[in-house]
Design a protein around this motif. Structure first.
Motif, PDB file in Angstrom:
ATOM      1  N   GLN A  54      48.458  47.394  48.047  1.00 21.99           N
ATOM      2  CA  GLN A  54      49.464  47.912  48.978  1.00 21.99           C
ATOM      3  C   GLN A  54      49.420  47.183  50.315  1.00 21.99           C
ATOM      4  N   ALA A  55      48.241  46.726  50.685  1.00 26.08           N
ATOM      5  CA  ALA A  55      48.053  46.040  51.965  1.00 26.08           C
ATOM      6  C   ALA A  55      48.251  44.530  51.860  1.00 26.08           C
ATOM      7  N   GLY A  56      48.740  44.079  50.705  1.00 22.88           N
ATOM      8  CA  GLY A  56      49.031  42.654  50.548  1.00 22.88           C
ATOM      9  C   GLY A  56      47.964  41.853  49.842  1.00 22.88           C
ATOM     10  N   GLY A  57      46.975  42.522  49.263  1.00 27.63           N
ATOM     11  CA  GLY A  57      45.918  41.822  48.552  1.00 27.63           C
ATOM     12  C   GLY A  57      46.276  41.514  47.113  1.00 27.63           C
ATOM     13  N   ARG A  58      45.325  40.899  46.434  1.00 26.60           N
ATOM     14  CA  ARG A  58      45.497  40.529  45.033  1.00 26.60           C
ATOM     15  C   ARG A  58      44.301  41.030  44.233  1.00 26.60           C
ATOM     16  N   LEU A  59      44.447  41.023  42.915  1.00 36.24           N
ATOM     17  CA  LEU A  59      43.369  41.399  42.005  1.00 36.24           C
ATOM     18  C   LEU A  59      42.927  40.161  41.241  1.00 36.24           C
ATOM     19  N   PHE A  60      41.636  39.850  41.338  1.00 36.05           N
ATOM     20  CA  PHE A  60      41.058  38.728  40.609  1.00 36.05           C
ATOM     21  C   PHE A  60      40.070  39.245  39.572  1.00 36.05           C
ATOM     22  N   VAL A  72      41.742  36.929  31.576  1.00 37.17           N
ATOM     23  CA  VAL A  72      42.906  36.042  31.605  1.00 37.17           C
ATOM     24  C   VAL A  72      44.086  36.680  30.884  1.00 37.17           C
ATOM     25  N   VAL A  73      43.817  37.299  29.735  1.00 32.55           N
ATOM     26  CA  VAL A  73      44.892  37.952  28.975  1.00 32.55           C
ATOM     27  C   VAL A  73      45.521  39.079  29.784  1.00 32.55           C
ATOM     28  N   ASP A  74      44.692  39.942  30.373  1.00 32.66           N
ATOM     29  CA  ASP A  74      45.232  41.063  31.124  1.00 32.66           C
ATOM     30  C   ASP A  74      46.057  40.577  32.314  1.00 32.66           C
ATOM     31  N   ALA A  75      45.550  39.576  33.034  1.00 32.71           N
ATOM     32  CA  ALA A  75      46.276  39.047  34.184  1.00 32.71           C
ATOM     33  C   ALA A  75      47.613  38.444  33.765  1.00 32.71           C
ATOM     34  N   SER A  76      47.625  37.720  32.640  1.00 28.73           N
ATOM     35  CA  SER A  76      48.852  37.040  32.207  1.00 28.73           C
ATOM     36  C   SER A  76      49.919  38.016  31.745  1.00 28.73           C
ATOM     37  N   GLU A  77      49.518  39.225  31.365  1.00 25.72           N
ATOM     38  CA  GLU A  77      50.495  40.189  30.863  1.00 25.72           C
ATOM     39  C   GLU A  77      51.111  41.046  31.971  1.00 25.72           C
ATOM     40  N   CYS A  78      50.567  40.982  33.175  1.00 28.67           N
ATOM     41  CA  CYS A  78      51.105  41.818  34.251  1.00 28.67           C
ATOM     42  C   CYS A  78      52.507  41.394  34.716  1.00 28.67           C
ATOM     43  N   PRO A  79      52.777  40.096  34.916  1.00 26.28           N
ATOM     44  CA  PRO A  79      54.141  39.730  35.342  1.00 26.28           C
ATOM     45  C   PRO A  79      55.237  40.141  34.357  1.00 26.28           C
ATOM     46  N   PRO A  85      54.663  39.227  40.817  1.00 30.46           N
ATOM     47  CA  PRO A  85      54.464  37.777  40.896  1.00 30.46           C
ATOM     48  C   PRO A  85      53.253  37.326  40.091  1.00 30.46           C
ATOM     49  N   ALA A  86      53.307  36.108  39.581  1.00 26.47           N
ATOM     50  CA  ALA A  86      52.233  35.600  38.734  1.00 26.47           C
ATOM     51  C   ALA A  86      50.895  35.540  39.460  1.00 26.47           C
ATOM     52  N   GLY A  87      50.903  35.363  40.770  1.00 24.03           N
ATOM     53  CA  GLY A  87      49.659  35.249  41.509  1.00 24.03           C
ATOM     54  C   GLY A  87      49.065  36.554  41.986  1.00 24.03           C
ATOM     55  N   LEU A  88      49.652  37.682  41.610  1.00 23.32           N
ATOM     56  CA  LEU A  88      49.142  38.966  42.089  1.00 23.32           C
ATOM     57  C   LEU A  88      47.894  39.403  41.338  1.00 23.32           C
ATOM     58  N   VAL A  89      47.833  39.121  40.050  1.00 22.96           N
ATOM     59  CA  VAL A  89      46.637  39.374  39.239  1.00 22.96           C
ATOM     60  C   VAL A  89      46.252  38.042  38.613  1.00 22.96           C
ATOM     61  N   LEU A 197      40.178  47.971  26.729  1.00 24.01           N
ATOM     62  CA  LEU A 197      40.712  49.292  27.056  1.00 24.01           C
ATOM     63  C   LEU A 197      40.645  49.550  28.565  1.00 24.01           C
ATOM     64  N   VAL A 198      39.526  49.201  29.171  1.00 22.76           N
ATOM     65  CA  VAL A 198      39.360  49.447  30.607  1.00 22.76           C
ATOM     66  C   VAL A 198      40.341  48.604  31.420  1.00 22.76           C
ATOM     67  N   LEU A 199      40.500  47.341  31.072  1.00 23.48           N
ATOM     68  CA  LEU A 199      41.433  46.488  31.804  1.00 23.48           C
ATOM     69  C   LEU A 199      42.868  46.971  31.623  1.00 23.48           C
ATOM     70  N   ASN A 200      43.209  47.407  30.415  1.00 22.48           N
ATOM     71  CA  ASN A 200      44.533  48.005  30.200  1.00 22.48           C
ATOM     72  C   ASN A 200      44.772  49.145  31.181  1.00 22.48           C
ATOM     73  N   MET A 201      43.783  50.023  31.302  1.00 21.29           N
ATOM     74  CA  MET A 201      43.929  51.191  32.164  1.00 21.29           C
ATOM     75  C   MET A 201      43.950  50.815  33.633  1.00 21.29           C
ATOM     76  N   LEU A 202      43.128  49.832  34.007  1.00 13.46           N
ATOM     77  CA  LEU A 202      43.061  49.433  35.410  1.00 13.46           C
ATOM     78  C   LEU A 202      44.409  48.938  35.914  1.00 13.46           C
ATOM     79  N   THR A 203      45.002  47.986  35.220  1.00 14.52           N
ATOM     80  CA  THR A 203      46.263  47.431  35.721  1.00 14.52           C
ATOM     81  C   THR A 203      47.438  48.370  35.472  1.00 14.52           C
ATOM     82  N   THR A 204      47.447  49.071  34.345  1.00 11.86           N
ATOM     83  CA  THR A 204      48.558  49.991  34.090  1.00 11.86           C
ATOM     84  C   THR A 204      48.569  51.125  35.106  1.00 11.86           C
ATOM     85  N   ALA A 205      47.417  51.732  35.351  1.00 12.36           N
ATOM     86  CA  ALA A 205      47.349  52.814  36.338  1.00 12.36           C
ATOM     87  C   ALA A 205      47.685  52.301  37.732  1.00 12.36           C
ATOM     88  N   THR A 206      47.196  51.107  38.063  1.00 10.23           N
ATOM     89  CA  THR A 206      47.470  50.537  39.382  1.00 10.23           C
ATOM     90  C   THR A 206      48.957  50.340  39.596  1.00 10.23           C
TER      91      THR A 206
END
Length: 265
Positions: A54-60, A72-79, A85-89, A197-206
């Motif tokens: 929310q404050a303009g950061g990213r998730l690595f 890498v898979v989880d990050a690539s599926e977020c856009p 944006p592709a660079g957000l995760v 499963l955890v990564l699915n939940m982390l980005t989906t909930a976020t």
């Protein structure tokens, strides 16, 4: 490390196919229960991730082997899923992108390389870094988390052993203790499933928390193929009570499900 303890099954080479599959399936059913025990930890990691983004950061993500590939898979599926944006995760793998397909020997043993890799993205105190390591002892991940934490990044992890060095290196650890693997030490099995499963939940909930979902629908998804265009049309048909032809025209005119819905409100 329980992920390295001997399998509860033995003489695997003498088992018929049906018994191999049944044994693996039986063990796999324990994974969601292990994840459930870690939900309070995961909730804290989601909350800090939401705040930083929310404050303009990213998730690595950083990791090696299966763990790195899952990031890498989880990050690539977020856009495509959430229209971000592709660079957000960003998923970063020990050994570089080439290690996604072929193992790079020794890459995970370099304690300083992860922070160097992160600096290619100008990682800073606004960002979140999640280290992924089934064993909880990967030097690449430990060193990256330590350097990131010292630089002010929010730090978390996903590990599959309790009391690990990776968990100690970060502020918001998620420890999913999956126990012995069917094939001793093969953490691409239960541990990898738990991490996914955890990564699915982390980005989906976020991204739900960040407003990238409406109701239960991916209204910001990228309309990058016919299947997704048809899915978008069905969303509009359901939400607006219109026929497919009208939904298709709305989608063509506005370019996204969200924009089409807003245009009709």
């Amino acid at each position: 490390m329980t992920t390295e303890t001997p399998s509860e099954y033995n003489n695997l080479e003498s088992l018929p196919t049906a018994a191999i599959l049944a044994g693996m399936n039986q063990l796999d059913q324990t994974v969601p229960l292990a994840v459930a025990k870690a939900l309070p930890q995961l909730e804290k990691l989601v909350e800090v991730t939401v705040t930083r983004l929310q404050a303009g950061g990213r998730l690595f993500y950083i990791g090696a082997g299966t763990s790195g590939r899952l990031g890498v898979v989880d990050a690539s599926e977020c856009p495509p899923t959430f229209g971000v944006p592709a660079g957000l995760v960003v998923g970063i793998m020990a050994g570089g992108d080439g290690a996604i397909r072929q193992a790079v020997e020794g890459a995970e043993d370099n304690e300083t390389q992860a922070w160097l890799d992160l600096q290619q993205f100008s990682a800073n105190e606004k960002d979140v870094l999640v280290g992924i390591a089934a064993s909880g002892r990967t030097p690449y991940v430990i060193g990256g988390l330590q350097a990131a934490r010292a630089a002010g990044l929010a730090t978390g992890c996903v590990v599959c052993n309790a009391g690990s060095a990776v968990a100690a290196a970060c502020e918001w650890p998620v420890e999913v203790v999956t126990g012995p693997e069917f094939l001793t030490g093969s953490t691409r099995l239960k541990a990898g499933t738990a991490q996914k499963l955890v990564l699915n939940m982390l980005t989906t909930a976020t991204f739900i928390r960040l407003g990238r979902v409406r109701g239960n629908k991916m209204v910001d998804m990228q309309l990058s193929n016919e299947k997704l265009v048809e899915r978008g049309q069905r969303m509009l048909m359901d939400e607006l009570g219109i026929a497919q032809a009208e939904a298709a025209e709305l989608l063509r005119a506005h370019g996204s499900v969200r924009a089409a819905l807003l245009a009709r409100q």
